[in-house]
Design a protein around this motif. Structure first.
Motif, PDB file in Angstrom:
ATOM      1  N   LEU A   1       0.828  -1.204   0.000  1.00  0.00           N
ATOM      2  CA  LEU A   1       0.000   0.000   0.000  1.00  0.00           C
ATOM      3  C   LEU A   1       0.861   1.253   0.000  1.00  0.00           C
ATOM      4  CD1 LEU A   1      -2.776   1.329   0.199  1.00  0.00           C
ATOM      5  CD2 LEU A   1      -2.663   1.058   2.676  1.00  0.00           C
ATOM      6  N   ASN A   2       1.905   1.267   0.806  1.00  0.00           N
ATOM      7  CA  ASN A   2       2.814   2.421   0.850  1.00  0.00           C
ATOM      8  C   ASN A   2       3.484   2.650  -0.501  1.00  0.00           C
ATOM      9  OD1 ASN A   2       2.257   2.910   3.543  1.00  0.00           O
ATOM     10  ND2 ASN A   2       3.987   1.693   4.293  1.00  0.00           N
TER      11      ASN A   2
ATOM     12  N   SER B   1       2.294   1.786  -3.455  1.00  0.00           N
ATOM     13  CA  SER B   1       1.314   2.298  -4.416  1.00  0.00           C
ATOM     14  C   SER B   1       1.060   3.783  -4.194  1.00  0.00           C
ATOM     15  CB  SER B   1       0.002   1.505  -4.302  1.00  0.00           C
ATOM     16  OG  SER B   1      -0.618   1.733  -3.042  1.00  0.00           O
ATOM     17  N   GLN B   2       1.019   4.204  -2.937  1.00  0.00           N
ATOM     18  CA  GLN B   2       0.789   5.626  -2.645  1.00  0.00           C
ATOM     19  C   GLN B   2       1.980   6.479  -3.075  1.00  0.00           C
ATOM     20  OE1 GLN B   2      -0.144   5.228   1.528  1.00  0.00           O
ATOM     21  NE2 GLN B   2      -2.359   5.200   1.150  1.00  0.00           N
TER      22      GLN B   2
ATOM     23  N   ARG C   1       2.283   9.568  -6.287  1.00  0.00           N
ATOM     24  CA  ARG C   1       2.795  10.933  -6.088  1.00  0.00           C
ATOM     25  C   ARG C   1       3.834  11.297  -7.141  1.00  0.00           C
ATOM     26  NH1 ARG C   1       3.695  10.155   0.413  1.00  0.00           N
ATOM     27  NH2 ARG C   1       1.475  10.053   0.977  1.00  0.00           N
TER      28      ARG C   1
ATOM     29  N   HIS D   1      -3.176   2.680  -9.305  1.00  0.00           N
ATOM     30  CA  HIS D   1      -4.497   2.768  -8.677  1.00  0.00           C
ATOM     31  C   HIS D   1      -5.053   1.375  -8.360  1.00  0.00           C
ATOM     32  CE1 HIS D   1      -5.677   6.918  -8.317  1.00  0.00           C
ATOM     33  NE2 HIS D   1      -5.250   7.204  -9.558  1.00  0.00           N
TER      34      HIS D   1
ATOM     35  N   GLN E   1      -3.240   0.145  -5.366  1.00  0.00           N
ATOM     36  CA  GLN E   1      -3.713   0.810  -4.158  1.00  0.00           C
ATOM     37  C   GLN E   1      -5.091   0.277  -3.738  1.00  0.00           C
ATOM     38  OE1 GLN E   1      -3.836   5.390  -2.966  1.00  0.00           O
ATOM     39  NE2 GLN E   1      -5.525   4.878  -4.332  1.00  0.00           N
TER      40      GLN E   1
ATOM     41  N   TYR F   1      -5.953  -1.609  -0.223  1.00  0.00           N
ATOM     42  CA  TYR F   1      -6.950  -1.130   0.736  1.00  0.00           C
ATOM     43  C   TYR F   1      -7.924  -2.253   1.121  1.00  0.00           C
ATOM     44  CZ  TYR F   1      -6.082   3.919   1.043  1.00  0.00           C
ATOM     45  OH  TYR F   1      -5.555   5.161   1.331  1.00  0.00           O
TER      46      TYR F   1
ATOM     47  N   GLU G   1     -11.278   8.074   1.134  1.00  0.00           N
ATOM     48  CA  GLU G   1     -10.548   6.871   0.703  1.00  0.00           C
ATOM     49  C   GLU G   1     -11.429   6.014  -0.203  1.00  0.00           C
ATOM     50  OE1 GLU G   1      -9.213   4.775   4.142  1.00  0.00           O
ATOM     51  OE2 GLU G   1      -7.709   6.275   4.704  1.00  0.00           O
TER      52      GLU G   1
END
Length: 392
Positions: free
Chosen positions: A192-193, A195-196, A200, A212, A215, A219, A260
């Motif tokens: 998850l980290n 993908s985030q 950016r 996406h 991510q 989630y 979210e």
């Protein structure tokens, strides 16, 4: 022989059998009484009361073809003889001559499923007055009593086996859930980290779309793991643990979850309205988890592309969250199991999951002294969470 030994053991566990055999001998004047297991190949004594030194003990056998019980096994009718020498049917029968008795009574014992077990019988070298309704009725009553005890023992063993099996399954499931949850949490968090971080960066459209997807999947995995861990804790006796704080800003807490989920469901509009007149005393993270499960459920099971409405209110001593979506009405059958773990009624392939989300949501509500109500018809389905503002 294994089954016969089990029958002998079962009869030995029936305390009343000893008294039954003693009463039979005392009331009839006969010197030998027994409960026998009779199969198509064997006659085996399961319990014995011997006052005439006949010589049989529990586990002792007679040759099947030498017994009258073999005939009873075939026709399932009582055989009662007051005086062998004067009985037209048995005066020349080989069994009385071989074993030296003049009086005889044998009543079939059937298990409650109708299966033939054996006989309750008595013999004596002297004539006896047994062929009368009183004695025959007593024997039948005792035979039925023994059959009832055998059924009770069978039921008890079945319950024990099922309990052991259920305990093993529960133990394995709890172990699996706990290991699964703990071992997956860290790598999913790392994905998850990543993908985030990717989102950016300046990416081309294809890479951004893949980020996406990564991510979104992360989630969902994160939420699933949290539900699994909560379920494991609950079933290991810990229950849902709360960290209560006063005056939580619930609009801020819930908006974060809404934002979210908007990212995960870009084609569905989520309308959220707030009417909060005061802070709420609760575990903000747990309420957010419950809200995420309920809103995620609405997005998953609602009509694709149709608006999902959220209203959050506080007042009159109550904090309330209502989430409504369009879609197929929930049937009464599904509704009855809606908040049970692993219950997943009426789902399609893309909606698959463990069926823990609503269960965990209901447990969080209960921990806050609250409830979740469900209203569902052809127009909409609405889940409403309510809790007292001054929750314990």
């Amino acid at each position: 022989m294994t089954n016969i030994q089990a029958d002998i053991d079962s009869i030995s566990q029936i305390d009343a059998v000893t008294s039954i055999l003693e009463v039979i001998c005392r009331s009839t004047g006969m010197g030998f009484a027994a409960v026998a297991c009779v199969t198509d190949t064997k006659w085996v004594a399961c319990a014995v009361h011997d006052e005439i030194e006949f010589g049989l003990k529990p586990g002792g056998e007679l040759a099947l073809e030498t017994t009258i019980c073999n005939e009873i096994r075939q026709h399932s009718k009582p055989v009662v003889i007051d005086h062998v020498d004067k009985d037209t049917l048995f005066a020349n029968h080989h069994t009385p001559a071989m074993y030296g008795f003049q009086s005889y009574i044998s009543i079939p014992i059937h298990r409650k499923n109708g299966e033939f077990f054996g006989t309750l019988c008595a013999i004596d070298p002297n004539p006896a007055h047994v062929n009368n309704p009183q004695v025959i009725g007593m024997f039948k009553l005792f035979a039925d009593l023994i059959a009832m005890h055998l059924q009770a023992l069978d039921d008890s063993e079945l319950v024990k086996e099922k309990l052991k099996e259920a305990e093993k399954v529960a133990e394995l499931r709890e172990l699996f859930i706990a290991i699964l949850g703990h071992d997956l949490r860290n790598p999913v968090g790392a994905v998850l980290n990543v993908s985030q971080l990717l989102l950016r960066m300046p990416l081309d459209d294809r890479t951004k779309r893949l980020a996406h997807i990564l991510q979104d999947a992360s989630y969902r995995m994160k939420a699933l793991i949290e539900n699994i861990l909560d379920f494991a804790r609950g079933h290991l006796g810990e229950g849902i643990q709360l960290d209560l704080t006063r005056d939580n800003d619930m609009e801020k807490v819930l908006n974060q979850i809404t934002d979210e989920l908007r990212l995960l469901w870009p084609n569905t509009t989520i309308d959220a309205t707030y009417n909060l007149t005061c802070g709420v005393n609760c575990d903000g993270k747990r309420i957010a988890q419950m809200y995420s499960n309920l809103l995620g459920n609405a997005l998953t099971h609602g009509t694709k592309g149709e608006r999902v409405s959220v209203s959050v209110n506080s007042g009159n001593g109550e904090f309330k969250i209502a989430i409504a979506n369009a879609g197929i009405a929930i049937s009464d059958e599904v509704r009855a199991k809606l908040f049970q773990p692993f219950a997943r009624g009426g789902i399609t392939h893309e909606q698959e999951g463990l069926g823990l989300g609503l269960y965990i949501a209901s447990e969080i509500a209960r921990a806050h002294q609250g409830v979740i109500d469900v209203e569902s018809n052809t127009d909409q389905t609405k889940f409403t969470f309510k809790m007292p503002l001054q929750s314990a």
